[in-house]
Design an enzyme around this catalytic site. Structure first.
Site, PDB file in Angstrom:
ATOM      1  N   SER A 104       3.552  56.498  60.751  1.00  0.00           N
ATOM      2  CA  SER A 104       3.503  55.334  61.836  1.00  0.00           C
ATOM      3  C   SER A 104       3.006  55.912  63.336  1.00  0.00           C
ATOM      4  O   SER A 104       2.507  54.947  64.317  1.00  0.00           O
ATOM      5  CB  SER A 104       4.806  54.756  62.146  1.00  0.00           C
ATOM      6  OG  SER A 104       5.206  54.100  60.788  1.00  0.00           O
ATOM      7  N   GLU A 131      -3.258  48.960  57.618  1.00  0.00           N
ATOM      8  CA  GLU A 131      -4.210  49.519  58.626  1.00  0.00           C
ATOM      9  C   GLU A 131      -4.873  50.546  58.388  1.00  0.00           C
ATOM     10  O   GLU A 131      -4.112  51.688  57.585  1.00  0.00           O
ATOM     11  CB  GLU A 131      -3.344  49.818  59.783  1.00  0.00           C
ATOM     12  CG  GLU A 131      -3.054  48.591  60.770  1.00  0.00           C
ATOM     13  CD  GLU A 131      -1.862  48.919  61.847  1.00  0.00           C
ATOM     14  OE1 GLU A 131      -1.976  47.865  62.908  1.00  0.00           O
ATOM     15  OE2 GLU A 131      -1.370  49.749  61.654  1.00  0.00           O
ATOM     16  N   ASN A 145       2.155  47.567  65.434  1.00  0.00           N
ATOM     17  CA  ASN A 145       3.421  47.947  66.385  1.00  0.00           C
ATOM     18  C   ASN A 145       3.143  47.932  67.657  1.00  0.00           C
ATOM     19  O   ASN A 145       4.007  47.809  68.591  1.00  0.00           O
ATOM     20  CB  ASN A 145       3.835  49.420  65.884  1.00  0.00           C
ATOM     21  CG  ASN A 145       4.354  49.542  64.409  1.00  0.00           C
ATOM     22  OD1 ASN A 145       4.794  48.493  63.733  1.00  0.00           O
ATOM     23  ND2 ASN A 145       4.379  50.731  63.655  1.00  0.00           N
ATOM     24  N   HIS A 161      -1.700  52.788  56.655  1.00  0.00           N
ATOM     25  CA  HIS A 161      -0.476  52.512  57.163  1.00  0.00           C
ATOM     26  C   HIS A 161       0.017  50.990  56.599  1.00  0.00           C
ATOM     27  O   HIS A 161      -0.504  50.242  56.932  1.00  0.00           O
ATOM     28  CB  HIS A 161      -0.819  52.214  58.655  1.00  0.00           C
ATOM     29  CG  HIS A 161       0.762  52.041  59.453  1.00  0.00           C
ATOM     30  ND1 HIS A 161       0.914  51.123  60.523  1.00  0.00           N
ATOM     31  CD2 HIS A 161       1.938  52.754  59.224  1.00  0.00           C
ATOM     32  CE1 HIS A 161       1.840  51.240  60.837  1.00  0.00           C
ATOM     33  NE2 HIS A 161       2.764  52.294  60.017  1.00  0.00           N
TER      34      HIS A 161
HETATM   35  P1  NAI Z   1      12.358  57.516  54.328  1.00  0.00           P
HETATM   36  O1  NAI Z   1      13.081  58.356  54.872  1.00  0.00           O
HETATM   37  O2  NAI Z   1      12.927  56.141  53.565  1.00  0.00           O
HETATM   38  O3  NAI Z   1      11.754  58.526  52.726  1.00  0.00           O
HETATM   39  C1  NAI Z   1      11.272  59.788  52.806  1.00  0.00           C
HETATM   40  C2  NAI Z   1      11.276  60.219  51.485  1.00  0.00           C
HETATM   41  O4  NAI Z   1      10.390  61.358  51.543  1.00  0.00           O
HETATM   42  C3  NAI Z   1      12.530  60.759  51.173  1.00  0.00           C
HETATM   43  O5  NAI Z   1      12.948  60.005  49.844  1.00  0.00           O
HETATM   44  C4  NAI Z   1      12.518  62.059  51.030  1.00  0.00           C
HETATM   45  O6  NAI Z   1      13.392  62.746  49.812  1.00  0.00           O
HETATM   46  C5  NAI Z   1      10.938  62.342  50.610  1.00  0.00           C
HETATM   47  N1  NAI Z   1      10.455  63.606  51.099  1.00  0.00           N
HETATM   48  C6  NAI Z   1      10.570  64.279  52.336  1.00  0.00           C
HETATM   49  N2  NAI Z   1       9.980  65.307  52.426  1.00  0.00           N
HETATM   50  C7  NAI Z   1       9.407  65.509  51.163  1.00  0.00           C
HETATM   51  C8  NAI Z   1       8.393  66.589  50.516  1.00  0.00           C
HETATM   52  N3  NAI Z   1       8.331  67.687  51.281  1.00  0.00           N
HETATM   53  N4  NAI Z   1       8.185  66.439  49.462  1.00  0.00           N
HETATM   54  C9  NAI Z   1       8.494  65.241  48.529  1.00  0.00           C
HETATM   55  N5  NAI Z   1       9.273  64.366  49.078  1.00  0.00           N
HETATM   56  C10 NAI Z   1       9.722  64.669  50.412  1.00  0.00           C
HETATM   57  O7  NAI Z   1      10.953  57.178  54.943  1.00  0.00           O
HETATM   58  P2  NAI Z   1      10.076  56.098  55.073  1.00  0.00           P
HETATM   59  O8  NAI Z   1      10.760  54.990  55.888  1.00  0.00           O
HETATM   60  O9  NAI Z   1       9.721  55.563  53.713  1.00  0.00           O
HETATM   61  O10 NAI Z   1       9.034  56.517  55.830  1.00  0.00           O
HETATM   62  C11 NAI Z   1       7.834  57.462  55.391  1.00  0.00           C
HETATM   63  C12 NAI Z   1       6.637  57.352  56.017  1.00  0.00           C
HETATM   64  O11 NAI Z   1       6.085  55.962  56.339  1.00  0.00           O
HETATM   65  C13 NAI Z   1       6.898  57.938  57.399  1.00  0.00           C
HETATM   66  O12 NAI Z   1       5.622  58.551  57.805  1.00  0.00           O
HETATM   67  C14 NAI Z   1       7.004  56.511  58.170  1.00  0.00           C
HETATM   68  O13 NAI Z   1       6.733  56.878  59.743  1.00  0.00           O
HETATM   69  C15 NAI Z   1       5.863  55.721  57.442  1.00  0.00           C
HETATM   70  N6  NAI Z   1       6.325  54.171  57.894  1.00  0.00           N
HETATM   71  C16 NAI Z   1       7.508  53.814  57.623  1.00  0.00           C
HETATM   72  C17 NAI Z   1       7.912  52.434  57.847  1.00  0.00           C
HETATM   73  C18 NAI Z   1       9.101  51.716  57.590  1.00  0.00           C
HETATM   74  O14 NAI Z   1       9.307  50.687  57.864  1.00  0.00           O
HETATM   75  N7  NAI Z   1      10.229  52.578  57.272  1.00  0.00           N
HETATM   76  C19 NAI Z   1       6.711  51.503  58.027  1.00  0.00           C
HETATM   77  C20 NAI Z   1       5.405  52.012  57.908  1.00  0.00           C
HETATM   78  C21 NAI Z   1       5.297  53.318  57.918  1.00  0.00           C
END
Ligand code: NAI
Length: 679
Positions: free
Chosen positions: A418, A451, A489, A439
């Site tokens: 993001s 996006e 955003n 995105h």
């Molecule tokens: P989250 O914290 O819910 O999930 C991240 C996951 O990645 C966890 O399950 C973790 O175990 C796993 N993980 C971390 N490092 C890893 C690795 N090296 N190998 C394999 N798995 C790994 O995060 P979320 O909220 O899903 O965000 C993920 C991405 O999406 C971020 O870059 C965030 O900025 C982006 N994003 C988030 C939004 C939201 O509303 N939460 C909206 C749009 C984008």
């Protein structure tokens, strides 16, 4: 057998003397009922007076489906209400002629049968639909700010009863063949192999015509209608305000007042649709329809062949992206370090499929396509790899270093980041040009927009492939520049922060949210902040405030420091129980400051103008589409740029100046307001 070809239709007469009339609109992949298509139909039907067949079967020669509806392009060239009424009246006359034919008539339906196409089917005596998941029957006119106009409002209620008819027309949702059969909308739902036999048998041995009976018929009685109408209005009012979306109210009124007199109701139907179609709401919604088509066309499926997607990170986003891709028919491997995360995704996916796919066999097939992959073996086979791990530069870069050597040569590598510039992330790659942003928005299954983030290093091919990928999974791609907050955003944040500032000043949260809802936003900004998560809002706000003049209200930091993260933690600005918002008072006696809507919306609009000036998105129309599908910005207003043009750029600019004087620099007029070429 004899055959006769027309420009848009083909007529065959078989050995039983049944006329098979194929809709086959010239130079089009799908049939629509343009003026020319209808006129030709009228001429064909007129011939039957002299040369009467045993019966008529209307079907489609297009693989895509029966008939998609009226030709929406014609909505944009109407000269005025009279012109609209003439066009609709003409369409009604054609279908009336069909309905009046003195012989069995059958609509044989496969694929989509929507709007005017459904109305044509309703003018036949019988309807037979292909029992296939691709079959979709519906009257989605409300989504364009109108209601059915080719006799649909007159023919449907007596056929299926008022509750089902009104539900179908007011909701605009489409039905499967089987659901349509249960409801009485179609006579038979049959597998495609029995299709023509079923039609032939129906013509040769016509069964009794379907008609609502018993209590269903009573629902159309003149004594029942006023009561039911009041109930329906209340239901509609929960979803749409009359001044924003007049069509559902007009439809209820039409049915309530005229159901007893079909002739009169036809005329009233035409004048009601003519009035609606020339109104602001329909014109804006038609615009939104075309914006959506335009965004679809930004992704050409042929740019990429996708069979296998590998998603890394099974959190909120990665998990839902993986589940969505599998639902859309792709093979998906999902990698995460944690078994628990993967197990959670599988459960969430199952819940989604149960809701959306319904049939156990189809649900199971989707589940089988979604494979947890803790070792990450899928990365070497995938056509598209989507990274959605923690928002952490080092973690993402380390991951890229590890996976890059394993990627297929032409695989697309996408990040869901993001906020981290692609230019930073790609430093870990030996081929930086392949990295592109995809995105997605939360919740993935609801938010249509994706996006497509172009870093300065991103190859044009990668952008095209990413956009094409979106079309394979039925999402709307929008190419955006890699700049803080991208588009969605970036425009949402000042609006959310202004709402938080208002709350900090003592305006009750419900009053703030109501002001935004009254403007036409789908959810109030305070509730939206709680839903997104206050920690996520704070982190995005901090990143944006470093680059843009966007002070972060202390109240947001306070709440996050106290562990109040919104819906997910049970407390934020509101309180929640099991994810449901608890009642927090109506504040009826409270008089809010007069400028609260302006304060929120003008910051929103000012930021959209800034985005356009900076070229975050290539042009105003695409910006409008992105903002509508990414933030839910009041669709009946046609998008922020359209809204500015309609309201008056000078007037809104002046409003910003006044707000700046009263409330400070965060309302400073963006330079883009003075660039006439942007509008
Ligand atoms: P989250 O914290 O819910 O999930 C991240 C996951 O990645 C966890 O399950 C973790 O175990 C796993 N993980 C971390 N490092 C890893 C690795 N090296 N190998 C394999 N798995 C790994 O995060 P979320 O909220 O899903 O965000 C993920 C991405 O999406 C971020 O870059 C965030 O900025 C982006 N994003 C988030 C939004 C939201 O509303 N939460 C909206 C749009 C984008």
């Amino acid at each position: 057998m004899t055959e006769q070809s027309y420009q848009h239709w083909r007529l065959e007469r078989d050995e039983h003397d049944i006329a098979w009339l194929y809709a086959d609109k010239a130079n089009a992949g799908a049939n629509t009922l343009s003026k020319a298509v209808l006129e030709e139909l009228y001429d064909i039907l007129s011939q039957f007076n002299e040369d009467r067949p045993q019966g008529l079967v209307i079907l489609s020669a297009k693989a895509s489906g029966f008939i998609a509806g009226a030709d929406i392009n014609e909505f944009t060239t109407l000269g005025g209400q009279k012109d609209a009424e003439d066009l609709i009246g003409r369409g009604q006359a054609v279908l009336d002629r069909l309905a009046a034919l003195d012989m069995p008539t059958v609509a044989l339906i496969h694929g989509f049968c929507l709007g005017g196409g459904m109305e044509l089917a309703l003018a036949c005596r019988y309807r037979i639909a292909d029992d296939d998941p691709k079959t979709k029957l519906g009257l989605p006119e409300v989504n364009l700010g109108i209601h059915p106009g080719f006799g649909g409002t007159v023919r449907l209620p007596p056929l299926v009863g008022a509750p089902a008819a009104m539900d179908m027309m007011l909701g605009g949702r489409s039905l499967s063949a089987r659901a349509a059969q249960r409801m009485g909308l179609v006579d038979y739902a049959v597998p495609a192999r029995h299709f023509k036999d079923a039609a032939r048998a129906t013509v040769l041995r016509p069964p009794a015509r379907k008609q609502a009976t018993g209590w269903k018929a009573w629902t159309n009685h003149k004594l029942v209608r006023p009561l039911l109408a009041r109930y329906l209005e209340k239901q509609v009012a929960k979803r749409a305000r009359k001044d924003h979306y007049p069509a559902p109210y007009a439809l209820i009124e039409l049915w309530k007042n005229h159901m007893d007199d079909p002739r009169r109701m036809m005329r009233e139907e035409a004048s009601s649709v003519a009035r609606l179609v020339m109104g602001e709401t329909a014109q804006s919604l038609v615009r939104v329809f075309f914006l959506q088509e335009r965004m679809k066309s930004l992704g050409d499926k042929k740019e990429i062949e996708v069979k296998h997607v590998h998603v890394i990170g099974g959190g909120v986003m990665g998990g839902d992206i993986a589940a969505w891709c599998a639902m859309r028919g792709l093979h998906v491997t999902l990698q995460d370090r944690s078994h628990e995360a993967l197990a959670r995704v599988v459960k969430r996916a199952h819940d989604l499929y149960r809701k959306r796919l319904k049939q156990p066999r189809v649900i199971q097939a989707a589940m089988d396509r979604l494979m947890p992959d803790i070792q990450g073996v899928g990365v070497a086979k995938a056509d598209v790899v989507i990274e959605a791990i923690f928002e952490d530069v080092d973690a993402k870069q380390a991951l890229y270093k590890e996976i890059e050597p394993k990627l297929k040569k032409d695989a697309v590598l996408a990040t869901n980041t993001s906020s981290i510039p692609l230019e930073t992330l790609c430093k870990a790659l030996s081929r930086p040009s392949r990295l592109v942003g995809l995105h997605f928005f939360n919740p993935v299954a609801k938010m249509q927009l994706v996006e497509i983030v172009k870093g300065t290093q991103t190859a044009e091919k990668a952008v095209k492939q990413a956009a094409a990928f979106c079309r394979h999974i039925e999402r709307l791609p929008l190419p955006v520049k890699s700049a803080p907050g991208f588009l969605v955003n970036r425009v949402l944040m000042p609006y959310l922060l202004e709402a938080v500032t208002l709350e900090e000043e003592g305006v009750p949260a419900t009053v703030i949210d109501k002001a935004a809802l009254d403007f036409g936003m789908p959810m109030g900004p305070i509730e939206l902040a709680d839903t997104v998560g206050l920690d996520i809002c704070l982190s995005v706000a901090r990143i944006l405030s470093q680059q843009l003049d966007m002070p972060v209200p202390g109240r947001l930091e306070q709440l996050v420091n106290a562990g109040h993260l919104g819906r997910k933690s049970g407390t934020g600005f509101y309180r929640y129980q099991n994810g449901k918002k608890l009642f927090s008072g109506e504040h009826k006696a409270y008089t809010p400051p007069a400028d609260i809507t302006d304060r929120m919306m003008m910051r929103f609009l000012n930021e959209t103008v800034a985005c356009l000036r900076e070229g975050i998105v290539d042009e105003g129309d695409l910006l409008d589409g992105g903002v509508i599908f990414g933030t839910g910005f009041a669709p009946f207003r046609g998008g922020p740029m359209h809204y500015i043009r309609k309201t008056g750029r000078a007037q809104l600019r002046h409003r910003l100046e006044t707000l700046e004087t009263q409330h400070g620099a965060r309302f400073r007029v963006d330079a883009g307001w003075d660039q006439a070429d942007l509008f």
